[in-house]
Motif scaffolding. Structure first.
Motif, mmCIF file in Angstrom:
data_model
loop_
_atom_site.group_PDB
_atom_site.id
_atom_site.type_symbol
_atom_site.label_atom_id
_atom_site.label_comp_id
_atom_site.label_asym_id
_atom_site.label_seq_id
_atom_site.Cartn_x
_atom_site.Cartn_y
_atom_site.Cartn_z
ATOM 1 N N ARG A 187 0.828 -1.187 0.000
ATOM 2 C CA ARG A 187 0.000 0.000 0.000
ATOM 3 C C ARG A 187 0.877 1.258 0.000
ATOM 4 N N VAL A 188 1.964 1.235 0.773
ATOM 5 C CA VAL A 188 2.889 2.375 0.800
ATOM 6 C C VAL A 188 3.568 2.550 -0.559
ATOM 7 N N GLN A 191 1.160 4.048 -2.937
ATOM 8 C CA GLN A 191 0.977 5.468 -2.661
ATOM 9 C C GLN A 191 2.160 6.278 -3.168
ATOM 10 N N MET A 192 3.388 5.734 -3.009
ATOM 11 C CA MET A 192 4.580 6.428 -3.496
ATOM 12 C C MET A 192 4.529 6.585 -5.012
ATOM 13 N N ARG A 194 1.778 6.712 -6.840
ATOM 14 C CA ARG A 194 0.753 7.708 -7.137
ATOM 15 C C ARG A 194 1.283 9.118 -6.879
ATOM 16 N N TYR A 195 2.041 9.292 -5.791
ATOM 17 C CA TYR A 195 2.607 10.605 -5.483
ATOM 18 C C TYR A 195 3.624 11.016 -6.546
ATOM 19 N N ASN A 204 -2.131 13.844 -2.814
ATOM 20 C CA ASN A 204 -1.416 12.577 -2.972
ATOM 21 C C ASN A 204 -0.458 12.297 -1.832
ATOM 22 N N ILE A 206 0.758 10.945 1.578
ATOM 23 C CA ILE A 206 0.272 9.794 2.337
ATOM 24 C C ILE A 206 -0.305 10.235 3.679
ATOM 25 N N PRO A 208 -0.756 8.636 7.272
ATOM 26 C CA PRO A 208 -0.380 7.468 8.093
ATOM 27 C C PRO A 208 -1.609 6.827 8.724
ATOM 28 N N GLU A 219 5.622 5.492 7.562
ATOM 29 C CA GLU A 219 4.611 6.309 6.888
ATOM 30 C C GLU A 219 4.722 7.774 7.305
ATOM 31 N N LYS A 223 5.510 10.835 4.931
ATOM 32 C CA LYS A 223 4.622 11.998 4.863
ATOM 33 C C LYS A 223 5.418 13.296 4.997
ATOM 34 N N GLU A 226 7.332 13.845 1.725
ATOM 35 C CA GLU A 226 6.461 14.263 0.633
ATOM 36 C C GLU A 226 5.955 15.691 0.836
#
Length: 463
Positions: A187-188, A191-192, A194-195, A204, A206, A208, A219, A223, A226
């Motif tokens: 999942r992480v 997300q990375m 997608r970011y 986008n 994350i 936590p 996470e 965050k 990002e």
């Protein structure tokens, strides 16, 4: 599957469980062997009770008792007398004797391993204590092959059971790792990715949500990274927009100022003493504005032109800055002062140094004016062995904490409402071009002090 984290964890779990079972196997098989021999002694003792009761036993009955007990003969010691209670022909000589009365765990382990390694049938003698205190000791003679066969069967059952336990345990751990570790990590990673497709979009970043401490910390660290990157991209975009805006404004503004400069030159020919005194300052100010419009574009491109170093009268630069600020002060209760020797010559770019001092003095003047109280602003020069130090100090209200944290960052270090936060960032960059530095010495409710440090290099100061 072997390249995945969960697959490798599955293989390692099976291997470690099997290793643990192997370490348990030898003590287990030694215990089984001891129980087997003790059972033979007990059955032999029960078989001998018939003889002890009647005094004589029929040969057929004696053979049947020995077969049921699984022994060749039984020797019982009672009242210091050693008596052969039951006996039958022994097919071969006795090769080994095992005394279970005082056997240590190490001896039991060693005897169990040796029994498994023994491939030829033999006859062994086993000594132990009778049950229910029915004598001092009991001794039986038995074949070794049934013992070995029984131990092998028991060992195979243990191995099969260990394999089943290993597979079940590994499967449960595999599912647990997939659920608690692998799935959150995927999942992480998702997300990375997608970011990375749109890092400027704050949606986008994350959020936590994991309950596992280590993954939660990862996470939160992601965050923070990002968030910082998104803010940096936004600032870079704003700087790019500023550069574009300055590029459009610079050309027209330069033309307007050039025209104003031509008109200002005409004022020098006017006979009015006041106009004659103010005209040179006006001309210099307009010339400086023209130069600034041409060089501001460089900051919009995240770079400043390199300084044109020459010998500069610091007193002239400082007095020019203070004269301009006195015009802006008007009737406000703000005093300006300078402690700079009249003949002080330093190596610097006069225009850039003028911009730096103007930014610092103007910031101090605006802070004092905003406080509604009077104050003082002073410029102090110090000549040291390797550098020139210029101290700009005021008695204003001091910088707020937020401004101090981002003091030299564009768009972040302003302490005024509506301020851009570019003044100190530009000043610090200009001084870095000189090889010098700009730093905040102190900022309290009693005032603020900035220090300019300029290296001498091979230059000499002249007073």
């Amino acid at each position: 599957m072997l390249k995945s984290l969960s697959g490798r964890f599955l293989i390692l779990t099976i291997a470690f469980v099997m290793l643990a079972e192997v370490l348990i196997f030898v003590p287990s098989i030694a215990r089984y062997r001891e129980d087997f021999l003790l059972a033979r002694i007990e059955r032999a003792q029960l078989a001998s009770l018939a003889l002890l009761a009647d005094g004589s036993v029929d040969p057929d009955l004696e053979e049947e008792l020995l077969q049921n007990a699984g022994v060749y003969n039984v020797v019982l010691r009672r009242d210091e007398a050693r008596q052969l209670v039951l006996s039958s022909p022994i097919p071969m000589p006795v090769t080994k004797t095992y005394d279970l009365r005082m056997a240590t765990p190490a001896e039991l382990l060693n005897d169990a391993v040796m029994t498994l390694l023994e491939t030829e049938p033999t006859v062994i003698r086993v000594i132990g204590y009778p049950t229910q205190r029915a004598g001092m000791l009991i001794e039986v003679t038995i074949p070794s092959q049934p013992l070995r066969d029984s131990m092998i069967q028991y060992g195979l059952r243990i191995l099969v059971l260990s394999a089943v336990i290993s597979v079940i345990t590994a499967a449960l751990l595999f599912l647990a790792v997939r659920y608690f570790i692998v799935t959150p990590m995927k999942r992480v990673v998702h997300q990375m990715a997608r970011y990375a497709n749109a890092p400027e979009d704050a949606r986008n970043i994350i959020v936590p949500s994991n309950n596992v401490t280590e993954l939660r910390e990862a996470e939160e660290a992601l965050k923070a990274l990002e968030t910082e990157l998104t803010n940096a991209l936004r600032q870079k975009e704003r700087l790019a927009q500023l550069g574009g805006a300055v590029a459009r404004v610079s050309h027209d503004l330069r033309n307007i100022l050039t025209s104003a400069q031509l008109f200002a030159d005409r004022l020098e020919t006017v006979d009015d003493p006041t106009v004659a005194r103010m005209a040179p300052k006006l001309v210099r100010s307009i010339s400086r504005a023209v130069t600034l419009t041409e060089s501001t574009l460089a900051f919009g491109k995240a770079e400043e032109p390199p300084p044109s170093l020459s010998r500069v009268s610091l007193a002239d630069v400082v007095n020019d800055v203070l004269d301009s600020e006195r015009l802006a002060i008007g009737d406000a209760d703000i005093s300006l002062s300078a402690d700079v020797p009249a003949g002080c010559m330093i190596r610097a770019d006069s225009e850039q140094l003028h911009r730096v001092l103007t930014n610092l003095v103007r910031n101090a003047r605006q802070a004092i004016a905003a406080s509604g109280k009077g104050g003082e602003i002073g410029i102090l020069f110090t000549d040291e062995d390797a550098c020139w130090r210029i101290l700009v100090r005021d008695t204003g209200p001091g910088l707020p904490m937020k401004a101090r944290e981002h003091l030299f960052k564009p768009f972040s270090g302003s302490s005024r409402r509506g301020g851009t936060g570019l003044g100190l960032a530009i000043s610090a960059e200009l001084l870095r071009g000189h090889g010098g530095t700009l730093k905040l010495l102190e900022s309290t409710s009693e005032g603020t002090a900035f220090e300019i440090w300029l290296p001498k290099g091979d230059a000499e100061v002249s007073l």
